[in-house]
Design an enzyme around this catalytic site. Structure first.
Site, PDB file in Angstrom:
ATOM      1  CG  HIS A  12      23.502  47.127  49.536  1.00  0.00           C
ATOM      2  ND1 HIS A  12      23.184  45.807  48.713  1.00  0.00           N
ATOM      3  CD2 HIS A  12      24.656  47.103  48.844  1.00  0.00           C
ATOM      4  CE1 HIS A  12      24.353  45.445  47.517  1.00  0.00           C
ATOM      5  NE2 HIS A  12      25.024  46.613  47.847  1.00  0.00           N
TER       6      HIS A  12
ATOM      7  CG  HIS B  96      26.542  42.481  45.426  1.00  0.00           C
ATOM      8  ND1 HIS B  96      26.797  41.902  46.375  1.00  0.00           N
ATOM      9  CD2 HIS B  96      26.722  43.346  45.518  1.00  0.00           C
ATOM     10  CE1 HIS B  96      27.412  42.722  47.203  1.00  0.00           C
ATOM     11  NE2 HIS B  96      27.464  44.144  46.814  1.00  0.00           N
TER      12      HIS B  96
END
Ligand SMILES: Nc1ncnc2c1ncn2[C@@H]1O[C@H](COP(=O)(O)OP(=O)(O)O)[C@@H](O)[C@H]1O
Ligand SMILES: Nc1ncnc2c1ncn2[C@@H]1O[C@H](COP(=O)(O)OP(=O)(O)O)[C@@H](O)[C@H]1O
Ligand SMILES: [Mg+2]
Ligand SMILES: [Mg+2]
Ligand SMILES: [Mg+2]
Ligand SMILES: [Mg+2]
Lengths: 214, 330, 330, 214
Positions: C56, C217
């Site tokens: 991320h 994700h």
């Protein structure tokens, strides 16, 4: 078939209108050539600029004024490499033509030469560098040669057209040394230069404009 | 084509609207496609502008602001803006001390800036240009178009912008800029081409291969090589760049820029190797930047820029800057 | 898979090495996978840490530094770090005033931080946690895992980090953080999934479609919708987010984050529409961020976060910050 | 076939070794299940953790110490959601077992129940939420029931294994309400929960460990 014996302001306007129509029609061809060895925008660039030229509501009242207006419009709308080059061509063409309302064959020859000189000064390309100079320079040479021999405007323009086409064809085997294509090195070999191609459109349009106007 | 846009013809104009909305510290002339600092620089300082085709964001508009550019002229996608608009920006940032044009070495940019400079000179503005030519993928010789201008542009804009803010003269800025051009080099590689709106699908680079010496306009690289991982790539990039730099004891300002479609985690992987490679060649890294600074739409790629920087340059690098894409101490 | 990396198993560790090399203002414990400020915060201030799975970037390690996080605990790709390492970071940033854990609401993160907090409490450290749950794509109810934590995390880390730097107490920070959680919401969409190293090729989203309400994700979104361009998408994002925000007169701090594979030019196109949509709903934008802040590897997507921010929050937002990914006035 | 009549430290160690081997063998299956409704890392997470458990050089000298060591190793190596859950299971198992060197059937039942309670406390999942609780809870219930009826350890463990498998199968039609799969809403229906699947491996391994040790 009869043809114009002088390049009047009307012929000049018609010339550019035909050039614009041709670029619009064959835009994809220019795009594809420029995709192969450049950045794929030559069609879009010239289409934007020539459409702007065709769309002008005001025209010059001399060949000089009209050609400069064409040149300035190209300079301010095309962008990229071809904008300054095609633009400079017409700016210098106009300066050489002077404040007249039409050019005879000799006058056209001088104006074309001045345009070519401007292009070379601006872009610093030599013949064989695989640029539009490879079509433009032989075209201007051929025009001049016929003009010096006393041929009429149509035959001068036709000779220029043929020379431009030959010059364009000859760009294919060259290794590019100027413009984006030069970044490809050896990989540029085997492709026609997009600017040389659009330059043939310019001379195609000149011949047609002279003939139609007759 | 998977792109967040509407009509491809509106891409650049729409993006400018978003930039303006996100950055009230900028003033955007949407009709002319010119991005200015909302608060103009101190009168009496040299105006510093740049510009070029779009598709390289944040370059150039993202570097307009305090301590960097006074204006950026935004061209269509991958197409140089025209001289009239460069002239307009030049006229608007001139406060009497002259204007510096920072031009990336592409035929189109050079010719359009040249014409603008001629027009500006004709109207009495003191204009000088510096042409950035750092991309060692391209051979430089008298007979070629010369090396392309890429990542070094950002570093140059930062340093020269800071120097202009200090009130240095146009001559001094030109000399500084030329020193930067002389001592900075770049090299890039890509695992995918970029997809240009309206141009169909881009050429595919097969998995396991990379374009080495890639440009920022979707043009193919100088060669197609096997891709052997980030470590090998980093060594190649460093080799290529260092090979073309004059030997020097100066430390380096180093930038590793993503080309638009590369996640930061991967840039960090490459940068880790780059840092080690530079160290092993005895080059000290004084300052570094890792992120998307000069991009090529959505290209998966990265480019390394190294500038051997003297104390003056490093001092100017550290000076406050407040732009959308580069900001510190302000 | 087109990725600048070497062995996929080394991706996170290699990226950490690059982060450390690029940012001497950080101190990285590579063995533990913890990123600290090189210059620790003033003793007597509350330690603020966060952490979670990798993939991320720049979240979270890119937000460590003056005025934001004291440490980030870096987990494997998309996998929460373990309690022992969270405990280690907690212990190391505690200067006696206690430690705040900023946790994104994923079962794994919540449970690992919970365990770490229990261990820390057992060793006498005053630990409190705030769980960020802003993603309106996910329904919130007593019987579900609740909304995911996404973009709001960045805004919260900035504001709470600044408040900690001011010397506010742990209780005050928790209250502030809870106000932020209550008034911030996010929503994302994607035109491609992300490719996770070692997981083969990701699911393809056909052209002309988008995943709406996508997570970070690689999990599919809540629904597959036709993609009708940036303007339509912006309207949908704003609708979804605003619908879940309490009505308020406060202006907004707005973030539009790319998900890793989205070029800035496209983010600006979307943001232009977002700004107009917010304006048309009477929401004033006080501050904005457009760029890659919370990503999902190379996903082509973007996510909108809106926080209705009171004066205190805006003042803290404007406070100096110096981290790899967010920096101003320092 | 003879089986162990108590869960000794050796059986406990063997149980985990078998669990690790099974996870290593069927890691791809767990990955695929987690790819369908999660983030595809359940195989990798458990493989990392169970390998670490199997690789420990030191072992506890009581069931409590050994189970806590197993639990702590899982907690510190698995990460994600399953780390705290499997870890807490063994931590609580150990606490309930106490400082003994082996557990009889009743002792195992108590320890399993304590482990399950820990998992539920940690994850707050109820039965039917489509998590590993849907396999673990029926398994513990079945074990207890048989233990209360006086069955031997093997038959209790076998019953637990069958119950875990049934519970796993029953997760397929469920809509997930906890864990990552819950983000999919309706889209989670029709897939087996990965954690429920790995929980069946745990009881397969328990049965085998008890039998082999006999
Ligand atoms: N230095 C130069 N001199 C003459 N012609 C040039 C030069 N550089 C480029 N050209 C011409 O310009 C053409 C490309 O124009 P265009 O695609 O519109 O601009 P750009 O290269 O900026 O995208 C080339 O095909 C070539 O004929
Ligand atoms: N709240 C919960 N309670 C019980 N089990 C859960 C819970 N949340 C998730 N799980 C289990 O964890 C499994 C996923 O584990 P894993 O993939 O290793 O972690 P992550 O979801 O963090 O990637 C799910 O299949 C589910 O069985
Ligand atoms: Mg082109
Ligand atoms: Mg171009
Ligand atoms: Mg995970
Ligand atoms: Mg998982």
């Amino acid at each position: 078939m009869t043809t114009a014996d002088a390049l009047s302001i009307e012929v000049l306007v018609d010339w550019l209108a035909r050039f614009a129509a041709r670029v619009a029609r064959d835009r994809v061809e220019l795009t594809e050539l420029d995709t192969a060895i450049g950045d794929g925008d030559h069609g879009a660039n010239l289409a934007r600029g020539t459409a702007a030229v065709a769309d002008r509501s005001e025209h010059g009242d001399t060949v000089e004024a009209e050609a400069k207006s064409i040149g300035m419009t190209l300079v301010t709308t095309v962008g990229g490499a071809s904008g300054p080059l095609f633009g400079t061509f017409f700016l210098r063409f106009g300066v050489a033509a002077g404040p007249v309302t039409s050019l005879d064959t000799r006058g056209v020859a001088l104006a074309l030469r001045a345009g070519l000189d401007g292009v070379v000064e601006r872009g610093r390309a030599e013949r064989g560098d695989k640029t539009l100079v490879d079509a433009l320079a032989p075209a201007v040479d051929a025009f001049e040669e016929r003009a010096a021999a006393g041929d009429d405007l149509d035959s001068c323009a036709s000779a220029a057209r043929e020379a431009a086409r030959r010059g364009r064809d000859e760009t294919a085997p060259l290794l590019a040394r100027k413009g984006r294509a030069s970044y490809l090195g050896e990989r540029s070999i085997g492709h026609v230069d997009p600017g040389a191609q659009s330059t043939t459109y310019l001379f195609d349009a000149l011949v047609d404009a002279l003939r139609d106007d007759a | 084509m998977r792109k967040f846009m509407d009509d491809p013809d509106d891409l650049v104009a729409d993006a400018l609207r978003g930039l303006a909305a996100a950055h009230p510290e900028l003033r955007v002339d949407h009709a002319a496609g010119i991005v200015y600092r909302a608060e103009p620089a101190r009168p009496g300082t040299v105006g510093v502008i740049s510009g070029g085709g779009s598709g390289h964001e944040p370059l150039h508009a993202g570097f307009v602001g305090l301590g960097m550019l006074d204006a950026a002229v935004v061209g269509p996608l991958f197409t140089s803006p025209t001289p009239d608009r460069i002239l307009e920006a030049t006229t608007n940032v001139d406060s009497g001390a002259g204007v510096l044009h920072i031009v990336k070495n592409y035929t189109g940019d050079v010719m359009n800036f040249d014409m603008a400079a001629e027009f500006a000179a004709a109207s009495g503005i003191d204009v000088r240009a510096v042409v950035v030519e750092d991309d060692v993928a391209v051979e430089d010789s008298l007979h070629t178009a010369g090396r392309r201008g890429t990542g070094l542009t950002v570093i140059l804009e930062k340093i020269v912008g800071a120097a202009a803010g200090e009130g240095r003269s146009l001559d001094d800025l030109v000399a500084l800029a030329q020193r930067i051009v002389a001592h900075g080099r770049s090299m890039g590689a890509a695992l995918s081409s970029c997809s240009v709106p309206g141009h169909g699908e881009p050429a595919v680079i097969p998995e396991g291969e990379m374009e080495f010496g890639v440009g920022i306009h979707g043009e193919p690289g100088r060669s197609r090589l096997p891709f052997r991982g980030a470590r090998d790539l980093a060594a190649r990039l460093v080799d290529s760049v260092v090979h073309e730099l004059e030997t020097s004891d100066d430390p380096a300002i180093v930038m590793l820029s993503g080309l638009g479609g590369t996640p930061l985690i991967e840039l960090h992987v490459v940068y880790g190797h780059v840092a080690r490679e530079l160290e092993s060649r005895g080059i000290a890294v004084a300052r570094s930047l890792v992120g998307d600074y000069v991009t090529s739409l959505d290209m998966i790629g990265c480019a390394l820029t190294v500038l051997r920087a003297d104390d003056d340059m490093i001092g100017l690098w550290d000076a406050p800057v407040r732009t959308p894409a580069l900001r510190w101490k302000a």
